[in-house]
Write an enzyme that holds these catalytic residues in place. Structure first.
Site, mmCIF file in Angstrom:
data_model
loop_
_atom_site.group_PDB
_atom_site.id
_atom_site.type_symbol
_atom_site.label_atom_id
_atom_site.label_comp_id
_atom_site.label_asym_id
_atom_site.label_seq_id
_atom_site.Cartn_x
_atom_site.Cartn_y
_atom_site.Cartn_z
ATOM 1 N N SER A 1 38.606 5.372 64.348
ATOM 2 C CA SER A 1 40.041 5.057 64.323
ATOM 3 C C SER A 1 40.883 6.332 64.292
ATOM 4 C CB SER A 1 40.386 4.136 63.150
ATOM 5 O OG SER A 1 40.301 4.805 61.918
ATOM 6 N N HIS B 1 39.635 14.078 55.351
ATOM 7 C CA HIS B 1 38.900 13.545 54.202
ATOM 8 C C HIS B 1 39.821 12.629 53.399
ATOM 9 C CE1 HIS B 1 35.761 13.475 51.164
ATOM 10 N NE2 HIS B 1 36.732 13.540 50.275
HETATM 11 C C1 GRF Z 1 37.903 8.265 57.531
HETATM 12 O O1 GRF Z 1 38.212 7.660 56.305
HETATM 13 C C2 GRF Z 1 37.853 9.764 57.384
HETATM 14 O O2 GRF Z 1 38.797 10.267 56.476
HETATM 15 C C3 GRF Z 1 36.465 9.984 56.847
HETATM 16 O O3 GRF Z 1 35.670 9.049 57.547
HETATM 17 C C4 GRF Z 1 36.476 7.954 57.965
HETATM 18 C C5 GRF Z 1 36.352 7.850 59.450
HETATM 19 O O4 GRF Z 1 37.017 6.707 59.953
HETATM 20 N N1 GRF Z 1 36.052 11.355 57.030
HETATM 21 P P1 GRF Z 1 37.190 6.540 61.524
HETATM 22 O O5 GRF Z 1 35.800 6.607 62.137
HETATM 23 O O6 GRF Z 1 38.080 7.637 62.024
HETATM 24 O O7 GRF Z 1 37.804 5.177 61.701
#
Ligand code: GRF
Length: 201
Positions: A14, A110
């Site tokens: 996402s 993060h």
């Molecule tokens: C997000 O919460 C990001 O902060 C963390 O992993 C998750 C990835 O989500 N590092 P997506 O794959 O971008 O939807």
């Protein structure tokens, strides 16, 4: 800075989508040159294909060591002339082989206010710790986990009855807003690193 991005994903992608949308809507002047995943089934790869972007799958199982894997990643990114690497839910620890190949040119997002709650399950850590405020951090990647210079942060309130899932859902839209902003800030240049601080222009 070269505005060609390499986005690394392991899952739903996402944040990749948020970057693609920001570029598509003219809010971010950049090109996603390649999307790389360590998992063939990552939904982020589908998003990349739907946007007509080159993809690559590099499975860590095919490499004898972390260093060998990182060398292959670096080669794939260099092969697409990537200037800035964006980790977007990439669930691999990187070795100095990777980090030293792109000095001050790897970003990670993060879902906590670093240095609180590094590592896995940041939202669960925040809920279990009982903090009243958490949030999101975009930072440069160095050899330490979730510890490089902080580019941007945004806060998100934690409610007394939050589950980790509820908090994650509240943090996610802030991630999607913040990551393109941080990428723009870095690509526009004029900043410097002072000790462990990112100093914008
Ligand atoms: C997000 O919460 C990001 O902060 C963390 O992993 C998750 C990835 O989500 N590092 P997506 O794959 O971008 O939807």
């Amino acid at each position: 800075m070269n505005r060609r991005l390499g986005v690394l994903v392991s899952g739903r992608g996402s944040n990749l989508q948020a970057i693609l949308d920001a570029i598509g809507e003219g809010r971010l002047d950049a090109t996603v040159a390649v999307v790389i995943s360590n998992k063939a089934g990552a939904y982020g790869l589908e998003r990349a294909r739907a946007a007509g972007i080159a993809t690559a799958v590099l499975s860590h199982r095919d490499y004898a060591s972390r260093e060998d894997y990182d060398r292959a990643l670096v080669a794939a990114l260099r092969g697409r002339d990537v200037g800035l690497v964006c980790l977007a839910g990439f669930m691999r620890l990187l070795t100095p082989v990777f980090v030293d190949a792109f000095p001050n040119a790897i970003l990670n997002i993060h879902p906590s206010l670093l240095p609180a709650f590094p590592g896995l399950d940041a939202q669960r850590q925040a809920v279990e710790h009982g903090v009243r405020v958490s949030g999101v951090t975009v930072h440069f990647v160095n050899a330490e986990l979730d510890a490089g210079p902080i580019v941007l942060q945004a806060t998100v309130p934690v409610q007394p009855d939050d589950t980790p899932e509820a908090l994650a859902e509240r943090i996610l839209p802030e991630e999607h807003r913040l990551y393109p902003d941080a990428i723009r800030l870095v690509l526009d240049g004029g900043w410097r690193i002072d000790g462990r601080r990112f100093v914008p222009r």
